[in-house]
Scaffold this motif. Structure first.
Motif, mmCIF file in Angstrom:
data_model
loop_
_atom_site.group_PDB
_atom_site.id
_atom_site.type_symbol
_atom_site.label_atom_id
_atom_site.label_comp_id
_atom_site.label_asym_id
_atom_site.label_seq_id
_atom_site.Cartn_x
_atom_site.Cartn_y
_atom_site.Cartn_z
ATOM 1 N N TYR A 1 0.823 -1.155 -0.179
ATOM 2 C CA TYR A 1 -0.109 0.013 0.017
ATOM 3 C C TYR A 1 0.973 1.230 -0.120
ATOM 4 O O TYR A 1 1.877 1.214 0.835
ATOM 5 N N PRO A 2 0.634 2.230 -0.787
ATOM 6 C CA PRO A 2 1.478 3.508 -1.056
ATOM 7 C C PRO A 2 1.226 4.201 0.363
ATOM 8 O O PRO A 2 0.369 4.246 1.227
ATOM 9 N N ASP A 3 2.353 4.849 0.725
ATOM 10 C CA ASP A 3 2.418 5.775 1.759
ATOM 11 C C ASP A 3 2.506 5.165 3.283
ATOM 12 O O ASP A 3 1.837 5.802 4.165
ATOM 13 N N PHE A 4 2.809 3.850 3.270
ATOM 14 C CA PHE A 4 2.423 3.154 4.353
ATOM 15 C C PHE A 4 3.363 3.394 5.634
ATOM 16 O O PHE A 4 4.598 3.784 5.225
ATOM 17 N N ARG A 5 2.822 3.962 6.847
ATOM 18 C CA ARG A 5 3.887 4.221 7.921
ATOM 19 C C ARG A 5 3.162 3.583 9.065
ATOM 20 O O ARG A 5 1.826 3.566 9.224
ATOM 21 N N TRP A 6 3.875 3.133 10.287
ATOM 22 C CA TRP A 6 3.439 2.787 11.495
ATOM 23 C C TRP A 6 3.205 4.013 12.267
ATOM 24 O O TRP A 6 3.930 5.014 12.049
ATOM 25 N N LEU A 7 2.217 4.168 12.932
ATOM 26 C CA LEU A 7 1.569 5.476 13.831
ATOM 27 C C LEU A 7 2.633 5.358 14.874
ATOM 28 O O LEU A 7 3.313 4.604 15.508
ATOM 29 N N GLU A 8 3.038 6.678 15.280
ATOM 30 C CA GLU A 8 3.872 7.078 16.483
ATOM 31 C C GLU A 8 3.087 6.774 17.589
ATOM 32 O O GLU A 8 2.062 7.012 17.716
ATOM 33 N N PRO A 9 3.779 6.493 18.984
ATOM 34 C CA PRO A 9 2.863 6.235 20.221
ATOM 35 C C PRO A 9 2.005 7.504 20.181
ATOM 36 O O PRO A 9 0.827 7.609 20.955
ATOM 37 N N HIS A 10 2.552 8.835 20.129
ATOM 38 C CA HIS A 10 1.824 9.952 20.408
ATOM 39 C C HIS A 10 0.478 10.313 19.640
ATOM 40 O O HIS A 10 -0.402 10.695 19.861
ATOM 41 N N GLU A 11 0.394 9.196 18.446
ATOM 42 C CA GLU A 11 -0.693 9.425 17.712
ATOM 43 C C GLU A 11 -1.842 8.351 17.917
ATOM 44 O O GLU A 11 -2.902 8.432 17.335
ATOM 45 N N LEU A 12 -1.683 7.675 19.059
ATOM 46 C CA LEU A 12 -2.459 6.638 19.300
ATOM 47 C C LEU A 12 -3.652 7.142 20.353
ATOM 48 O O LEU A 12 -3.248 7.397 21.369
ATOM 49 N N PRO A 13 -4.757 6.967 20.102
ATOM 50 C CA PRO A 13 -5.806 7.410 21.071
ATOM 51 C C PRO A 13 -5.845 6.211 22.195
ATOM 52 O O PRO A 13 -5.247 5.364 22.026
ATOM 53 N N ASP A 14 -6.615 6.611 23.225
ATOM 54 C CA ASP A 14 -6.329 5.860 24.407
ATOM 55 C C ASP A 14 -7.132 4.541 24.139
ATOM 56 O O ASP A 14 -8.036 4.086 23.427
ATOM 57 N N GLY A 15 -6.334 3.492 24.856
ATOM 58 C CA GLY A 15 -6.858 1.942 24.732
ATOM 59 C C GLY A 15 -6.443 1.341 23.248
ATOM 60 O O GLY A 15 -6.471 0.048 23.034
ATOM 61 N N VAL A 16 -5.607 2.081 22.516
ATOM 62 C CA VAL A 16 -5.060 1.609 21.155
ATOM 63 C C VAL A 16 -3.380 1.300 21.334
ATOM 64 O O VAL A 16 -2.837 1.976 21.793
ATOM 65 N N SER A 17 -2.937 -0.096 21.102
ATOM 66 C CA SER A 17 -1.806 -0.510 21.308
ATOM 67 C C SER A 17 -0.732 -0.012 19.929
ATOM 68 O O SER A 17 0.279 0.089 20.378
ATOM 69 N N TYR A 18 -1.461 -0.149 18.783
ATOM 70 C CA TYR A 18 -0.560 0.312 17.715
ATOM 71 C C TYR A 18 -1.505 0.461 16.443
ATOM 72 O O TYR A 18 -2.752 0.283 16.649
ATOM 73 N N GLY A 19 -1.027 1.103 15.494
ATOM 74 C CA GLY A 19 -1.770 1.328 14.220
ATOM 75 C C GLY A 19 -0.900 1.842 13.189
ATOM 76 O O GLY A 19 0.404 1.747 13.239
ATOM 77 N N ALA A 20 -1.537 1.892 12.009
ATOM 78 C CA ALA A 20 -0.838 2.578 10.902
ATOM 79 C C ALA A 20 -1.425 3.481 10.107
ATOM 80 O O ALA A 20 -2.711 3.475 10.458
ATOM 81 N N ALA A 21 -1.077 4.211 9.251
ATOM 82 C CA ALA A 21 -1.647 4.839 8.119
ATOM 83 C C ALA A 21 -1.008 4.459 6.724
ATOM 84 O O ALA A 21 0.043 4.335 6.715
ATOM 85 N N PHE A 22 -1.998 4.656 5.801
ATOM 86 C CA PHE A 22 -1.398 4.296 4.330
ATOM 87 C C PHE A 22 -2.858 4.934 3.610
ATOM 88 O O PHE A 22 -3.489 5.482 3.878
ATOM 89 N N THR A 23 -2.314 4.748 2.091
ATOM 90 C CA THR A 23 -3.238 5.214 1.099
ATOM 91 C C THR A 23 -3.890 3.862 0.604
ATOM 92 O O THR A 23 -3.190 3.043 0.211
ATOM 93 N N HIS A 24 -5.471 3.978 0.815
ATOM 94 C CA HIS A 24 -6.277 2.775 0.465
ATOM 95 C C HIS A 24 -6.904 3.147 -0.876
ATOM 96 O O HIS A 24 -6.840 4.246 -1.411
ATOM 97 N N ILE A 25 -7.948 2.290 -1.062
ATOM 98 C CA ILE A 25 -8.714 2.370 -2.280
ATOM 99 C C ILE A 25 -10.258 2.510 -2.074
ATOM 100 O O ILE A 25 -10.667 1.666 -1.130
ATOM 101 N N LEU A 26 -11.112 3.646 -2.222
ATOM 102 C CA LEU A 26 -12.357 3.740 -1.744
ATOM 103 C C LEU A 26 -12.998 3.202 -3.159
ATOM 104 O O LEU A 26 -12.887 3.693 -4.181
ATOM 105 N N ILE A 27 -14.213 2.192 -2.818
ATOM 106 C CA ILE A 27 -15.035 1.710 -3.911
ATOM 107 C C ILE A 27 -16.305 2.189 -4.041
ATOM 108 O O ILE A 27 -17.010 1.795 -2.829
#
Ligand SMILES: Cc1cc2nc3c(=O)[nH]c(=O)nc-3n(C[C@H](O)[C@H](O)[C@H](O)COP(=O)(O)OP(=O)(O)OC[C@H]3O[C@@H](n4cnc5c(N)ncnc54)[C@H](O)[C@@H]3O)c2cc1C
Length: 368
Positions: free
Chosen positions: A119-145
């Motif tokens: 997936y284009p532009d993939f990156r793992w989220l930094e700890p400060h970007e995670l809302p309460d209760g979330v252990s980890y996450g990622a951001a990327f470009t996906h496709i809307l259908i």
């Protein structure tokens, strides 16, 4: 040599995409189906209800699914590059996971691990970007259908390539499809793309519905998708909450739910309330600008909806088989069903694979 005639049963995303790929490969194609993209939506036809987006589900436990999704991502990206009017759109996606991040090989072959490969532009989220209760996450470009526009687009493309359409009533068996029109008796092969219908038509008792309830709201300012998933806890089953913008209609699809073997076509108010509460917590900007900080009743709801995902124990069925026609002829059949919650994001990969099975069956190189 005249083109060989192939009969596709089913006009959902799988049947239409397969019909297009068969025509592109030089076959003569008829699609027989009870439900079509321009009909009013019914619970018996899954494709019009889907969100939808391409956020791959594949993990190391099912690398075939990963491959179908990867091929489809590439095909959809190519479609957008060649024709900007196609109802597909690149958009940002943010994914949150409440469960601990796996390690080592399990991480590499996890859903997000495999997504990170293409997936284009993939990156793992930094700890400060995670809302309460979330252990980890990622951001990327996906496709809307944009499913309300994408299905009619597939039908137009199929017809423009010379594909024929044959409306039928509810078939009782696959071989009944040959009797829908006299011209179909010449078909050399049948491709079965009947989704949930395969349960009775094949018959395949491994096929069952996974009910998904949605709330559709008007919020044209939302351009990014979200997903938050959490494991089962004492007080509730596993949750996955998602937000899918439909940029062409200015609406946003809120989900989700996954109720195994539940055939109920009516949206339930309690579940709708739960979905709205979860989605508003995930993205407070879903509220209209003059109601920010408000409550779920302030959401501009357009529709409460339910669709039945055509799930199959054992996963997708993409294989060669045969059936006996009423004239006693053995007809090769390519089964192409069991796509559960990922029929759009696998559609081009599975269509390519189905065409290859057709080619093998008709050239006599299959092991059938
Ligand atoms: C709420 C929800 C959200 C979803 N989100 C996504 C997503 O984000 N991404 C994604 O990839 N997928 C998503 N999906 C899954 C996706 O919608 C399905 O996997 C896909 O639509 C299945 O398509 P299909 O062509 O196999 O079946 P269908 O769309 O159901 O088509 C079946 C066809 O077979 C015909 N047929 C069946 N039985 C008979 C019969 N007896 N006689 C004659 N004709 C018959 C029907 O008329 C129809 O034309 C979602 C689904 C739901 C419900």
């Amino acid at each position: 040599m005249p083109a060989e005639q192939v009969l596709v049963v089913g006009a959902g995303v799988i049947g239409l995409s397969t019909g297009i790929r068969l025509l592109e490969a030089g076959y003569e194609v008829d699609i027989v189906a009870r439900d079509w993209p321009d009909d009013p939506k019914t619970i018996d036809f899954t494709s019009p209800w889907a969100g939808a987006h391409h956020v791959a589900y594949g993990t190391g436990a099912d690398m075939r699914l990963h491959e179908l999704e990867r091929t489809t991502f590439a095909a959809m990206s190519d479609m957008m590059r060649k024709d900007p009017s196609v109802p597909l759109h690149f958009a940002s996606q943010v994914e949150y996971r409440e469960q601990p991040r796996p390690t080592g090989k399990d991480d590499e072959l996890s859903q997000l691990g495999l997504i990170s490969r293409y997936y284009p532009d993939f990156r793992w989220l930094e700890p400060h970007e995670l809302p309460d209760g979330v252990s980890y996450g990622a951001a990327f470009t996906h496709i809307l259908i944009e499913t309300p526009a994408y299905l009619p687009y597939l039908l137009r493309r199929y017809k423009s390539l010379g594909g024929r359409t044959r409306r039928c009533r509810s078939l009782r068996s696959l071989s009944d499809a040959l009797a829908v029109h006299p011209a179909l008796a010449r078909a050399k092969l049948l491709v079965n793309c009947t989704g949930l219908g395969a349960r009775t038509l094949v018959p395949d008792p491994a096929v069952y519905p996974t009910r998904g309830q949605l709330v559709i709201v008007r919020a044209p300012w939302i351009k990014q998708g979200y997903m938050r998933s959490g494991p089962a806890r004492e007080e509730r089953p596993a949750t996955y909450t998602y937000i899918i913008p439909r940029v062409e209609s200015g609406t946003v699809v809120l989900g989700g739910s996954a109720e195994k073997n539940n055939w109920d076509p009516t949206p339930g108010p309690e579940l709708a309330k739960d979905i709205k509460t979860r989605c508003l917590a995930l993205c407070p900007d879903l509220l209209p600008p003059d109601k920010r900080g408000g409550i779920i009743d302030d959401l501009d709801v357009v529709e409460d909806a339910v669709g039945l995902r055509p799930t199959r124990d054992g996963g997708i069925r993409l294989e060669l088989d045969s059936l006996e026609t009423s004239q006693g002829r053995q007809l090769p059949v390519v089964h192409n069903y069991g796509y559960g919650g990922y029929g759009y994001q696998t559609s081009w990969g599975s269509s390519d694979a189905a065409v290859e099975l057709v080619r093998q069956a008709l050239s006599g190189t299959s092991k059938l």
